[in-house]
Enzyme design. Structure first.
Site, PDB file in Angstrom:
ATOM      1  N   GLU A 177       0.939  -1.153   0.042  1.00  0.00           N
ATOM      2  CA  GLU A 177       0.005   0.107   0.159  1.00  0.00           C
ATOM      3  C   GLU A 177       0.630   1.331  -0.024  1.00  0.00           C
ATOM      4  OE1 GLU A 177      -2.921  -0.455   3.141  1.00  0.00           O
ATOM      5  OE2 GLU A 177      -4.067  -1.869   1.844  1.00  0.00           O
ATOM      6  N   GLU A 368      -5.516  -8.397  -1.190  1.00  0.00           N
ATOM      7  CA  GLU A 368      -6.113  -8.161   0.284  1.00  0.00           C
ATOM      8  C   GLU A 368      -7.726  -7.763  -0.165  1.00  0.00           C
ATOM      9  OE1 GLU A 368      -4.782  -5.338   3.194  1.00  0.00           O
ATOM     10  OE2 GLU A 368      -2.580  -5.802   2.478  1.00  0.00           O
TER      11      GLU A 368
HETATM   12  C1  BG6 Z   1      -4.538  -3.005   4.720  1.00  0.00           C
HETATM   13  C2  BG6 Z   1      -3.166  -3.520   5.301  1.00  0.00           C
HETATM   14  O1  BG6 Z   1      -4.589  -1.408   4.897  1.00  0.00           O
HETATM   15  O2  BG6 Z   1      -5.782  -3.329   5.621  1.00  0.00           O
HETATM   16  C3  BG6 Z   1      -3.197  -4.501   6.325  1.00  0.00           C
HETATM   17  O3  BG6 Z   1      -2.503  -3.708   4.214  1.00  0.00           O
HETATM   18  C4  BG6 Z   1      -4.436  -4.230   7.151  1.00  0.00           C
HETATM   19  O4  BG6 Z   1      -2.023  -4.539   7.081  1.00  0.00           O
HETATM   20  C5  BG6 Z   1      -5.668  -4.499   6.394  1.00  0.00           C
HETATM   21  O5  BG6 Z   1      -4.490  -5.261   8.318  1.00  0.00           O
HETATM   22  C6  BG6 Z   1      -7.036  -4.237   7.166  1.00  0.00           C
HETATM   23  O6  BG6 Z   1      -7.063  -3.176   8.083  1.00  0.00           O
HETATM   24  P1  BG6 Z   1      -7.489  -3.650   9.415  1.00  0.00           P
HETATM   25  O7  BG6 Z   1      -6.959  -2.253  10.329  1.00  0.00           O
HETATM   26  O8  BG6 Z   1      -8.648  -3.819   9.749  1.00  0.00           O
HETATM   27  O9  BG6 Z   1      -6.174  -4.501  10.143  1.00  0.00           O
END
Ligand code: BG6
Length: 469
Positions: A177, A368
């Site tokens: 990111e 993701e």
């Molecule tokens: C993304 C990141 O921004 O979102 C992850 O790459 C992160 O590291 C994921 O865990 C989800 O966000 P969160 O705050 O729910 O863990």
């Protein structure tokens, strides 16, 4: 109608700092996330002196102890039929201070063993070189990524990885990111940036340094590992204009450019024309060295990896606020929200895939996507996580549509196939996993693993190559 390729990479995604724990074991140095406590205000609470304090709970220190449980966890991923696992290498396991003369052999061995275990189960490692894991010493000594010195340290780190893992890892991505350099600079660029006038100057300088580092990584990767693919990785949850008022539409477009700026440079190999005016308005003057432009032009990434969680809704003039899922906008009456307030929008995934494929025509990897929510264990021991299964189903359907639309997508990794520490809040109880881990927000629990109902569901999705939903 086109559908998922036979060798489509179904899998899950983790980050070392959110799962491994063992924060000082086998020679590892401190990294930026080791200083973050639990809570929504974890970035505000960060000690400006960058010191740890006794009695405070730092969730990365133990996390889910994947460092010692990886065999057990990978066996469960294997049972699920996962074709790939995206995870990161903790930079400070390899170079504890970032600028050490020699790499730490124990750190290198750990990942070698872990990759071997993945291959034993037929799981392809997809490796993020830096996932919010800048060694703390680099932040203290050099201030983070706006210091050009980090380029050289990163290049050396990459070369060590490519040399050591050239037979084990064929899919790489550089910075997780990277566009969060503008939204969450501590995580994405290892910089403590005060909310002052100088912030954009530091952030865009850091971005340039990271583009150079990215290009050098692409170059070394191609030279050292024939046939390997190395992507860039962005947070690309998107924003819709709140209304058809032209001001809303225009400003939302510009908001999107703030993110696409990063992939424009790394995939097209040149700075986009719109950035000059932006920099002028912000008073930003990025220092570049001779040869940078050529290097960036000649070493573009092989694919675009991105995270997609949600869409937000933008009104012209509203303050830009972000979390790890994307922007925080106005309410969208057409969308439901997760327990953590993230709008759920599968159609948005199809939209974003089309937008990005039209723009770049490069292969794409959904690095993701997932639903973080609370889970309860029923008296019979089962965890009936229907909301998670529903989220997954709808997003795979949208992905299938995007593939049918002609988008070249070669993989999908669900965020946190096993419960891990949340990056945004440090909570354990914001759970994404198909596998439950017994641990709470205070750090208590046995760390015992337990399958949720979604475990069998994802297994079925993978076994049917995304057809049986
Ligand atoms: C993304 C990141 O921004 O979102 C992850 O790459 C992160 O590291 C994921 O865990 C989800 O966000 P969160 O705050 O729910 O863990």
């Amino acid at each position: 109608m086109k559908t998922f390729a036979k060798n489509f990479l179904w899998g899950g995604a983790l980050a070392a700092n959110q799962c491994e724990g063992a924060y000082l074991e086998d020679g590892k140095g401190l990294e930026i996330c080791d200083l973050l406590e639990t809570g929504k205000d974890r970035f505000i609470k960060l000690d400006p002196a960058l010191e740890l304090h006794e009695g405070h709970v730092y969730p990365s220190h133990e996390a889910i102890d994947f460092y010692h449980h990886y065999k057990e966890d990978i066996a469960m991923f294997g049972e699920m039929g996962m074709k790939c696992l995206r995870t990161s290498i903790a930079w400070s396991r390899i170079f504890p201070n970032g600028d050490d003369a020699e790499p730490n052999e124990k750190g290198l061995t750990y990942y070698e063993d872990m990759f071997r275990e993945l291959h034993r189960w037929g799981i392809e490692p997809v490796i993020t070189i830096s996932h919010f894991e800048t060694p703390l010493a680099l932040v203290k000594k050099y201030g983070g990524w706006d210091n050009r010195k980090l380029v050289g340290f990163f290049e050396r780190y990459c070369k060590v990885l490519f040399e050591r893992y050239k037979d084990q890892v064929k899919y790489w991505m550089t910075f997780n990111e990277i566009n969060n350099t503008l939204k969450l600079p501590y995580l994405a660029a290892g910089m403590v940036v005060a909310d002052d006038d100088n912030a954009p100057q530091r952030q865009y300088q850091a971005a340039h340094n990271m583009f150079v580092a990215n290009a050098l990584a692409v170059k070394s990767c191609h030279e050292m590992i024939p046939g390997a693919k190395i992507g860039c990785m962005l947070s690309l949850s998107t924003a819709y204009p709140n209304t058809c008022r032209p001001e809303d539409v225009m400003e939302t477009y510009q908001l999107r450019q703030r993110s696409l700026f990063f992939s424009d440079v790394m995939l097209r190999g040149r700075y986009p024309s719109y950035i000059d005016r932006k920099w002028e308005e912000l008073g930003v003057q990025v220092q570049m060295e001779p040869g940078d432009s050529e290097l960036i032009a000649q070493n573009t990434n092989d694919y675009l990896a991105f995270s997609y969680y949600m869409t937000s809704t933008h009104i012209a003039g509203m303050k830009i606020r972000s979390n790890t899922g994307g922007h925080v906008g106005a309410d969208n009456p057409y969308l439901e929200k997760s327990k953590w307030g993230w709008p759920i929008d599968p159609v948005g995934l199809r939209f974003v895939c089309n937008e990005l494929y039209d723009r770049y025509q490069k292969p794409m990897f959904i690095a993701e996507n997932g639903l973080g929510t609370a889970d309860t264990i029923d008296p019979d021991g089962r965890i009936r996580d229907t909301a998670r299964m529903e989220y997954l189903k709808k997003h795979i359907e949208a992905l299938q549509q995007a593939v049918a639309d002609g988008c070249d997508i070669f993989g999908y990794t669900w965020w946190g196939p096993i419960d891990i520490v949340s990056a945004g809040t440090g909570e354990m109880e914001k759970r994404y996993g198909f596998i439950y881990v017994d641990k709470d927000n205070q750090g208590n629990g046995t760390l015992q693993r337990r399958k949720k109902d979604s475990f069998e569901y994802y297994k079925k999705v993978i076994a049917s190559n995304g057809q049986d939903l």
